[in-house]
Structure formats: C-alpha cells, structure tokens
Design a protein around this motif. Structure first.
Motif, PDB file in Angstrom:
ATOM      1  N   THR A  34      40.628 -23.715  32.298  1.00  0.00           N
ATOM      2  CA  THR A  34      41.357 -24.088  30.514  1.00  0.00           C
ATOM      3  C   THR A  34      40.825 -25.125  29.642  1.00  0.00           C
ATOM      4  OG1 THR A  34      43.568 -24.196  32.439  1.00  0.00           O
ATOM      5  CG2 THR A  34      43.579 -25.923  30.494  1.00  0.00           C
ATOM      6  N   VAL A  35      40.330 -25.658  30.781  1.00  0.00           N
ATOM      7  CA  VAL A  35      39.379 -26.303  29.297  1.00  0.00           C
ATOM      8  C   VAL A  35      37.772 -25.806  27.937  1.00  0.00           C
ATOM      9  CG1 VAL A  35      37.409 -28.006  29.747  1.00  0.00           C
ATOM     10  CG2 VAL A  35      39.484 -28.705  30.871  1.00  0.00           C
ATOM     11  N   LEU A  36      37.669 -24.775  29.084  1.00  0.00           N
ATOM     12  CA  LEU A  36      37.129 -23.854  28.298  1.00  0.00           C
ATOM     13  C   LEU A  36      36.877 -23.080  27.239  1.00  0.00           C
ATOM     14  CD1 LEU A  36      34.361 -23.046  31.183  1.00  0.00           C
ATOM     15  CD2 LEU A  36      34.062 -24.943  29.352  1.00  0.00           C
ATOM     16  N   TYR A  37      38.668 -22.344  27.910  1.00  0.00           N
ATOM     17  CA  TYR A  37      39.354 -21.812  26.915  1.00  0.00           C
ATOM     18  C   TYR A  37      39.588 -22.668  25.379  1.00  0.00           C
ATOM     19  CZ  TYR A  37      39.382 -17.524  29.224  1.00  0.00           C
ATOM     20  OH  TYR A  37      39.244 -15.886  30.428  1.00  0.00           O
TER      21      TYR A  37
ATOM     22  N   TYR B 125      30.735 -24.001  28.350  1.00  0.00           N
ATOM     23  CA  TYR B 125      30.941 -22.485  28.493  1.00  0.00           C
ATOM     24  C   TYR B 125      30.264 -21.985  27.962  1.00  0.00           C
ATOM     25  CZ  TYR B 125      32.738 -17.900  26.762  1.00  0.00           C
ATOM     26  OH  TYR B 125      33.754 -16.645  26.793  1.00  0.00           O
ATOM     27  N   LEU B 126      28.870 -21.892  27.861  1.00  0.00           N
ATOM     28  CA  LEU B 126      27.701 -21.608  27.913  1.00  0.00           C
ATOM     29  C   LEU B 126      27.034 -21.356  29.712  1.00  0.00           C
ATOM     30  CD1 LEU B 126      25.464 -19.646  27.528  1.00  0.00           C
ATOM     31  CD2 LEU B 126      24.314 -20.721  25.817  1.00  0.00           C
TER      32      LEU B 126
ATOM     33  N   ALA C  53      29.326 -25.393  17.828  1.00  0.00           N
ATOM     34  CA  ALA C  53      27.756 -24.906  18.785  1.00  0.00           C
ATOM     35  C   ALA C  53      27.884 -25.535  19.851  1.00  0.00           C
ATOM     36  CB  ALA C  53      26.487 -24.910  17.903  1.00  0.00           C
ATOM     37  N   VAL C  54      27.753 -27.187  19.866  1.00  0.00           N
ATOM     38  CA  VAL C  54      28.142 -28.150  21.017  1.00  0.00           C
ATOM     39  C   VAL C  54      29.232 -27.002  22.023  1.00  0.00           C
ATOM     40  CG1 VAL C  54      28.593 -30.440  21.539  1.00  0.00           C
ATOM     41  CG2 VAL C  54      27.115 -29.891  19.446  1.00  0.00           C
ATOM     42  N   LEU C  55      30.394 -27.034  21.052  1.00  0.00           N
ATOM     43  CA  LEU C  55      32.025 -27.276  21.711  1.00  0.00           C
ATOM     44  C   LEU C  55      31.575 -25.779  23.006  1.00  0.00           C
ATOM     45  CD1 LEU C  55      34.023 -27.318  18.891  1.00  0.00           C
ATOM     46  CD2 LEU C  55      34.248 -29.127  21.377  1.00  0.00           C
TER      47      LEU C  55
ATOM     48  N   VAL D 200      38.705 -23.284  19.813  1.00  0.00           N
ATOM     49  CA  VAL D 200      38.626 -24.739  18.860  1.00  0.00           C
ATOM     50  C   VAL D 200      36.977 -25.111  17.950  1.00  0.00           C
ATOM     51  CG1 VAL D 200      37.701 -27.378  18.696  1.00  0.00           C
ATOM     52  CG2 VAL D 200      39.906 -26.731  19.573  1.00  0.00           C
ATOM     53  N   SER D 201      35.876 -24.393  18.619  1.00  0.00           N
ATOM     54  CA  SER D 201      34.762 -24.053  18.380  1.00  0.00           C
ATOM     55  C   SER D 201      34.875 -22.356  17.061  1.00  0.00           C
ATOM     56  CB  SER D 201      34.131 -22.918  19.514  1.00  0.00           C
ATOM     57  OG  SER D 201      32.667 -22.860  18.563  1.00  0.00           O
ATOM     58  N   GLY D 202      35.576 -21.709  17.800  1.00  0.00           N
ATOM     59  CA  GLY D 202      35.860 -20.555  16.334  1.00  0.00           C
ATOM     60  C   GLY D 202      36.241 -20.842  15.335  1.00  0.00           C
ATOM     61  N   TRP D 203      37.216 -21.168  15.547  1.00  0.00           N
ATOM     62  CA  TRP D 203      38.246 -22.094  14.022  1.00  0.00           C
ATOM     63  C   TRP D 203      37.469 -22.943  13.375  1.00  0.00           C
ATOM     64  CZ3 TRP D 203      39.582 -27.577  13.651  1.00  0.00           C
ATOM     65  CH2 TRP D 203      40.386 -28.107  12.617  1.00  0.00           C
ATOM     66  N   ARG D 204      36.632 -23.758  14.200  1.00  0.00           N
ATOM     67  CA  ARG D 204      35.803 -24.711  13.175  1.00  0.00           C
ATOM     68  C   ARG D 204      34.739 -23.894  12.872  1.00  0.00           C
ATOM     69  NH1 ARG D 204      35.216 -30.577  13.852  1.00  0.00           N
ATOM     70  NH2 ARG D 204      33.263 -30.105  13.043  1.00  0.00           N
TER      71      ARG D 204
END
Length: 170
Positions: A67-70, A151-152, A145-147, A75-79
C-alpha cells in the motif's frame, strides 16, 4: 523550473497537476487491484502448501508494505510528470509505465498462473526497470527518485524470495 511550483500560482496548472496526480494514483491502484485479484484465491490454496525460506515475512506484512509502495510509485510518477518537458522526462515516464506493467504481471504469473519461474523472470525485469526508472527520474526530479528507492529495495528482496521459492519447490 518545475511546474509543481508554478501550479501553486496558476489555477489552470494546479487543476492539471491535480488531474495528473489522480491518473498516476489510478494507474498505481489498478496495478495493485490486479495483483490483489490474482493473489487472493491463491494465498489460502496452493501457495500455503509451498515450502518457504526462513526469511519469508509474515503474511500480514505484504498488504501494508505494498500500500505504501504503490502510493510512493504514484507520487514519484506525478512528480516526474510535473518536471520540465523534454527527453529526460519522456524517458522517465516511459520507464515508469514499463515498471508498472512488470509489477502487475508478476502477481498474475506467480499467483494466478502458478508459474514461479516465469514470475522470477518478470520480477528480475521489474527490478531492472525500477532501477532504470529511478536513474531516469533522478535526472528530472531527485525527490521522485528517492521516493522509489524503497520500492527498488523491496522488489530486489521479492526477487530473492521468488528465487528461493523456485529452488525449494522444484
């Protein structure tokens, strides 16, 4: 200059940015829902019977972590989308879509089709695509990237877990 800062001053840019966040959130949620649909029936069935490595997290960990990762993925994609238009942004957004596709495919392969080896190939490709996205996103928006760094890390762990499940259940 990032449009994220301009969005606070311009109502039309703010509305566009808000709509983009909704789209990135919906796409991420779609991948999550696809994964959940593939997973739900299998968890109580055949998966429960598999031999698992000792480092397998408890079942209750996966839902909250994903849930957190999604949310971070969205947010990363949006940024990145809010970043300056150009080749770097286009490349990062393409990689964002690729990693999300591999992400959605993994649950279907692993739980839905019970293809542990195929899922291992997919999660390896997922790890590589998330790493490539992180590197590309960094060129557009360092925070984006940090966000995705957690996930990685989680996907690399999932790769190891998938590999061990293949090994233990030949």
């Amino acid at each position: 200059m990032q449009t994220g800062n301009l969005a606070l001053k311009s109502p039309s840019l703010k509305a566009e940015s808000t709509a983009a966040l909704a789209v990135f959130s919906a796409l991420s949620a779609g991948a999550a829902i696809a994964g959940a649909l593939a997973t739900n029936g299998a968890i109580q069935g055949w998966y429960q019977k598999l031999r698992k490595p000792p480092f397998q997290p408890p079942r209750g960990v996966f839902g909250p972590v994903w849930t957190v990762l999604y949310g971070l993925i969205a947010v990363s994609g949006w940024r990145v989308w809010n970043g300056p238009a150009g080749v770097a942004r286009s490349r990062a957004l393409s990689l964002w879509a690729v990693q999300l596709g591999f992400n959605a495919a993994w649950s279907w392969l692993f739980f839905g089709r019970r293809r542990l080896r195929s899922a291992l190939v997919d999660v390896t490709a997922l790890s590589l695509s998330v790493g490539a996205y992180l590197a590309a996103a960094r060129k557009v928006d360092r925070t984006a990237a940090v966000l995705v760094a957690p996930y990685l890390g989680w996907v690399c762990f999932a790769s190891l877990l998938n590999e061990e499940l293949v090994r233990l259940n030949r």
